[in-house]
Design a protein around this motif. Structure first.
Motif, PDB file in Angstrom:
ATOM      1  N   LEU A 123      48.115  31.393  35.699  1.00 33.06           N
ATOM      2  CA  LEU A 123      46.986  31.716  35.593  1.00 33.06           C
ATOM      3  C   LEU A 123      46.599  32.676  36.480  1.00 33.06           C
ATOM      4  O   LEU A 123      46.621  32.431  37.790  1.00 33.06           O
ATOM      5  CB  LEU A 123      45.702  30.828  35.411  1.00 33.06           C
ATOM      6  CG  LEU A 123      44.294  31.144  35.483  1.00 33.06           C
ATOM      7  CD1 LEU A 123      44.052  31.922  34.272  1.00 33.06           C
ATOM      8  CD2 LEU A 123      43.297  29.932  35.551  1.00 33.06           C
ATOM      9  N   ILE A 124      46.194  34.208  36.167  1.00 31.95           N
ATOM     10  CA  ILE A 124      45.794  35.231  36.929  1.00 31.95           C
ATOM     11  C   ILE A 124      44.435  35.397  36.908  1.00 31.95           C
ATOM     12  O   ILE A 124      43.634  35.718  35.860  1.00 31.95           O
ATOM     13  CB  ILE A 124      46.530  36.733  36.737  1.00 31.95           C
ATOM     14  CG1 ILE A 124      48.231  36.330  37.060  1.00 31.95           C
ATOM     15  CG2 ILE A 124      45.844  37.654  37.611  1.00 31.95           C
ATOM     16  CD1 ILE A 124      48.772  36.041  35.824  1.00 31.95           C
ATOM     17  N   VAL A 125      43.693  35.200  38.141  1.00 31.60           N
ATOM     18  CA  VAL A 125      42.307  35.566  38.082  1.00 31.60           C
ATOM     19  C   VAL A 125      42.117  37.032  38.795  1.00 31.60           C
ATOM     20  O   VAL A 125      42.102  37.019  39.915  1.00 31.60           O
ATOM     21  CB  VAL A 125      41.537  34.515  39.020  1.00 31.60           C
ATOM     22  CG1 VAL A 125      40.134  34.620  39.185  1.00 31.60           C
ATOM     23  CG2 VAL A 125      41.840  32.901  38.409  1.00 31.60           C
ATOM     24  N   GLY A 126      41.507  37.857  38.061  1.00 31.09           N
ATOM     25  CA  GLY A 126      41.421  39.183  38.541  1.00 31.09           C
ATOM     26  C   GLY A 126      42.191  40.218  37.502  1.00 31.09           C
ATOM     27  O   GLY A 126      42.988  39.962  36.874  1.00 31.09           O
ATOM     28  N   THR A 127      42.156  41.530  37.977  1.00 28.89           N
ATOM     29  CA  THR A 127      42.609  42.656  37.055  1.00 28.89           C
ATOM     30  C   THR A 127      43.041  43.776  38.031  1.00 28.89           C
ATOM     31  O   THR A 127      43.166  44.784  37.640  1.00 28.89           O
ATOM     32  CB  THR A 127      41.592  42.965  35.735  1.00 28.89           C
ATOM     33  OG1 THR A 127      40.432  43.313  36.577  1.00 28.89           O
ATOM     34  CG2 THR A 127      41.284  41.906  34.986  1.00 28.89           C
TER      35      THR A 127
ATOM     36  N   TYR B 261      46.594  43.288  43.008  1.00 27.98           N
ATOM     37  CA  TYR B 261      47.437  42.255  43.040  1.00 27.98           C
ATOM     38  C   TYR B 261      47.645  41.528  41.930  1.00 27.98           C
ATOM     39  O   TYR B 261      48.608  41.230  41.680  1.00 27.98           O
ATOM     40  CB  TYR B 261      46.629  41.301  44.168  1.00 27.98           C
ATOM     41  CG  TYR B 261      47.048  41.647  45.674  1.00 27.98           C
ATOM     42  CD1 TYR B 261      48.521  41.502  45.924  1.00 27.98           C
ATOM     43  CD2 TYR B 261      46.296  41.819  46.540  1.00 27.98           C
ATOM     44  CE1 TYR B 261      49.000  41.676  47.408  1.00 27.98           C
ATOM     45  CE2 TYR B 261      46.452  42.070  47.874  1.00 27.98           C
ATOM     46  CZ  TYR B 261      48.077  41.813  48.258  1.00 27.98           C
ATOM     47  OH  TYR B 261      48.483  41.910  49.749  1.00 27.98           O
ATOM     48  N   ALA B 262      46.517  41.457  41.216  1.00 29.38           N
ATOM     49  CA  ALA B 262      47.055  40.848  39.612  1.00 29.38           C
ATOM     50  C   ALA B 262      47.896  41.539  39.019  1.00 29.38           C
ATOM     51  O   ALA B 262      48.736  40.809  38.375  1.00 29.38           O
ATOM     52  CB  ALA B 262      45.346  40.967  38.999  1.00 29.38           C
ATOM     53  N   ARG B 263      47.804  42.773  38.883  1.00 32.35           N
ATOM     54  CA  ARG B 263      49.120  43.622  38.047  1.00 32.35           C
ATOM     55  C   ARG B 263      50.329  43.604  38.913  1.00 32.35           C
ATOM     56  O   ARG B 263      51.122  43.173  37.958  1.00 32.35           O
ATOM     57  CB  ARG B 263      48.585  45.132  38.152  1.00 32.35           C
ATOM     58  CG  ARG B 263      49.726  46.124  37.605  1.00 32.35           C
ATOM     59  CD  ARG B 263      49.057  47.528  37.476  1.00 32.35           C
ATOM     60  NE  ARG B 263      48.902  47.851  38.762  1.00 32.35           N
ATOM     61  CZ  ARG B 263      49.404  48.242  39.898  1.00 32.35           C
ATOM     62  NH1 ARG B 263      50.647  48.365  39.708  1.00 32.35           N
ATOM     63  NH2 ARG B 263      48.968  48.596  41.050  1.00 32.35           N
ATOM     64  N   LEU B 264      50.572  43.628  40.081  1.00 33.75           N
ATOM     65  CA  LEU B 264      51.644  43.390  40.639  1.00 33.75           C
ATOM     66  C   LEU B 264      52.321  41.812  40.465  1.00 33.75           C
ATOM     67  O   LEU B 264      53.417  41.883  40.236  1.00 33.75           O
ATOM     68  CB  LEU B 264      51.637  43.727  42.247  1.00 33.75           C
ATOM     69  CG  LEU B 264      51.467  45.113  42.445  1.00 33.75           C
ATOM     70  CD1 LEU B 264      51.238  45.499  43.732  1.00 33.75           C
ATOM     71  CD2 LEU B 264      52.639  46.038  42.042  1.00 33.75           C
ATOM     72  N   GLY B 265      51.084  41.026  40.578  1.00 37.50           N
ATOM     73  CA  GLY B 265      51.868  39.483  40.530  1.00 37.50           C
ATOM     74  C   GLY B 265      52.157  39.177  39.245  1.00 37.50           C
ATOM     75  O   GLY B 265      53.185  38.494  38.914  1.00 37.50           O
ATOM     76  N   LEU B 266      51.362  39.648  38.214  1.00 38.96           N
ATOM     77  CA  LEU B 266      51.732  39.243  36.672  1.00 38.96           C
ATOM     78  C   LEU B 266      53.233  39.954  36.382  1.00 38.96           C
ATOM     79  O   LEU B 266      54.120  39.271  35.772  1.00 38.96           O
ATOM     80  CB  LEU B 266      50.592  39.870  35.887  1.00 38.96           C
ATOM     81  CG  LEU B 266      50.728  39.511  34.376  1.00 38.96           C
ATOM     82  CD1 LEU B 266      49.577  39.525  33.774  1.00 38.96           C
ATOM     83  CD2 LEU B 266      51.713  40.496  33.677  1.00 38.96           C
TER      84      LEU B 266
END
Length: 487
Positions: free
Chosen positions: A193-197, A200-205
């Protein structure tokens, strides 16, 4: 002169950094507003000619092209106190300052990832470039700041290609995902689950997807999950489905940076969960860290896992940084003689124009054109050698001697940057400001305005008790020591 202020993970706790950076997006405008007010009130010339503000998860830095070092720092500290809402004396305790040579050295190490929590990480170069481009678009840069940052970008590229160290150009998010994989025992069959957009969210996803995680879900406290999820092939989690998504997730990447949105009670049914808390302004309630079965890895935890002891690449990287620092210095020395060369060219051009005008009164048509071209060609050849000689003298540290000789020979008085700095009033009204030797804490560079103990000022600020660990001031990493509040 070139000056800078810095508050980074090397000197202050991330909680303090979070407090300082609130409102950082308005800082450039506030600096200009305060400068306008002071100029109107005193009639003095503006002290700051240009500024670039770099604000990231790990650092808050301001780079200045300023005529007067101490007044420039004073202005920035006042502005940060206003944007952050903190007491001015507390703010001055948290920042280091320097001028001239230490500034490019620090910036080039930063841009190359050599001062990041995750050594060698890739995001910082892009973040610094974005900060510079924002300042440039807003008309807040100068030729010196342009040179400073362009050399920094070249340095970062050279380090990444010739001397990759630590994370070797990977993102901090990728290193965080590495740590999560160790904690989880792999990613096969895992739900994330990614919280945020944000970045860091983009790179982590993207990194999770490369590792084979197919059940990727996105929740956005700001309501921007739909577009982000569609672009990245993830499932949207609506607000009423957040608790269920947390219960299902094996990994939670919390990086919205919008403040507390994940509370302990939401994890009670979660079971074994790894949470990557990567926002400076944390999404997590502090008690989440104490829940059984929940492992929280924050920004400071990413320091672990990169061993560069005796790494020859690091030695090479620092050599590249030193080369770019020297290239910047030489470039600025050359720029110091530009006014002299421009004045000489104007003098020669004016004399040539007068002579050509006289010639055209006696000779007309094509003959006059040919003579004009010949005169200008001769002058260009005559000017070439002095220009090359001037550049060589500047590069070898003799710019002042050239300008002095220029004045003696041609009778044209050109003030250099160094002359102006030496003539500026110091702290006691005398000529010349006292230059700090390397980086030093701002409260020791610019005396506090108010009487009384600095420690009392700090304790009155709302960041006080959480700001500085064990009752100590920010550590100066370059000096390798920290100072007690009563120093």
């Amino acid at each position: 002169m070139l000056a800078a202020l810095r508050a980074t993970h090397e000197h202050v706790d991330l909680d303090v950094l979070d407090a300082l950076t609130r409102g950082a997006d308005t800082l450039p405008a506030v600096i200009e507003e305060l400068q306008t007010q002071r100029t109107a009130a005193t009639g003095a010339a503006p002290v700051v000619a240009g500024q670039v503000v770099v604000s990231t998860c790990n650092r808050f830095e301001v780079y200045l092209d300023t005529d007067r070092f101490h007044e420039g720092l004073d202005l920035v500290i006042d502005a940060i106190a206003r944007t952050s809402g903190l007491e001015r004396e507390a703010v001055s305790l948290c920042f280091d300052a320097a001028m001239d040579a230490p500034v490019p050295l620090h910036l080039y190490e930063v841009t190359s990832g050599l001062r990041s929590l995750v050594l060698g990480e890739a995001e910082i170069a892009g973040q610094v470039r974005q900060a510079y481009e924002t300042a440039r678009r807003d008309g807040r840069t100068t030729s010196m700041l342009h040179d400073l940052f362009q050399h920094g970008f070249r340095c970062a590229k050279q380090v990444a290609t010739q001397a990759p160290v630590g994370a070797a150009g990977r993102s901090g998010a990728a290193v965080a995902v590495d740590r999560a994989g160790i904690e989880l025992g792999g990613f096969e069959g895992r739900t994330a689950l990614i919280v945020g957009t944000g970045a860091y969210a983009r790179l982590g996803l993207a990194d999770l997807a490369r590792r084979g995680v197919t059940d990727l879900r996105v929740f956005s406290p700001s309501g921007r999950a739909a577009g982000f999820a569609q672009r990245h092939g993830a499932t949207i989690i609506e607000p009423d489905g957040l608790d269920a998504a947390l219960a299902d997730a094996d990994l939670v990447l919390a990086c919205s940076g919008r403040g507390t949105s994940l509370f302990p009670e939401q994890f009670l049914a979660a079971g074994r969960t790894v949470v990557l808390d990567l926002a400076l302004h944390s999404d997590l309630h502090p008690l989440v860290r104490h829940l059984k079965g929940v492992t929280v890895l924050g920004l400071t935890d990413l320091r672990v896992g990169v061993d560069v002891t005796d790494d020859p690449a690091l030695v090479t990287a620092r050599g590249i940084v030193a080369e770019n620092v020297e290239a910047f210095r030489v470039q600025q020395e050359v720029r110091r003689i530009d006014p002299a060369m421009a004045a000489l060219r104007r003098e020669v051009a004016d004399s040539a124009d007068d002579e050509i005008d006289r010639l055209r009164r006696d000779v007309a048509g094509e003959t006059a054109d040919v003579l004009e071209r010949s005169i200008r060609k001769i002058l260009a050849k005559v000017m070439h050698q002095p220009a090359e000689r001037a550049r060589h003298l500047a590069e070898t540290g003799f710019a002042d001697a050239y300008v002095e000789a220029f004045h003696t020979i041609f009778g044209i008085d050109i003030s250099t940057v160094r002359d102006a700095a030496e003539a500026s009033p110091g702290e006691n009204g005398e000529g010349g400001e006292v230059s700090p030797a390397g980086w030093m804490r701002v409260d020791r560079t610019v005396p506090p305005r108010l009487d009384g103990e600095v420690a009392a000022a700090l304790s009155s600020a709302d960041l006080g008790r959480v700001a500085l660990r064990e009752g100590r001031c920010p550590v100066d990493a370059d000096a390798g020591s920290s100072a007690p509040l009563d120093a």
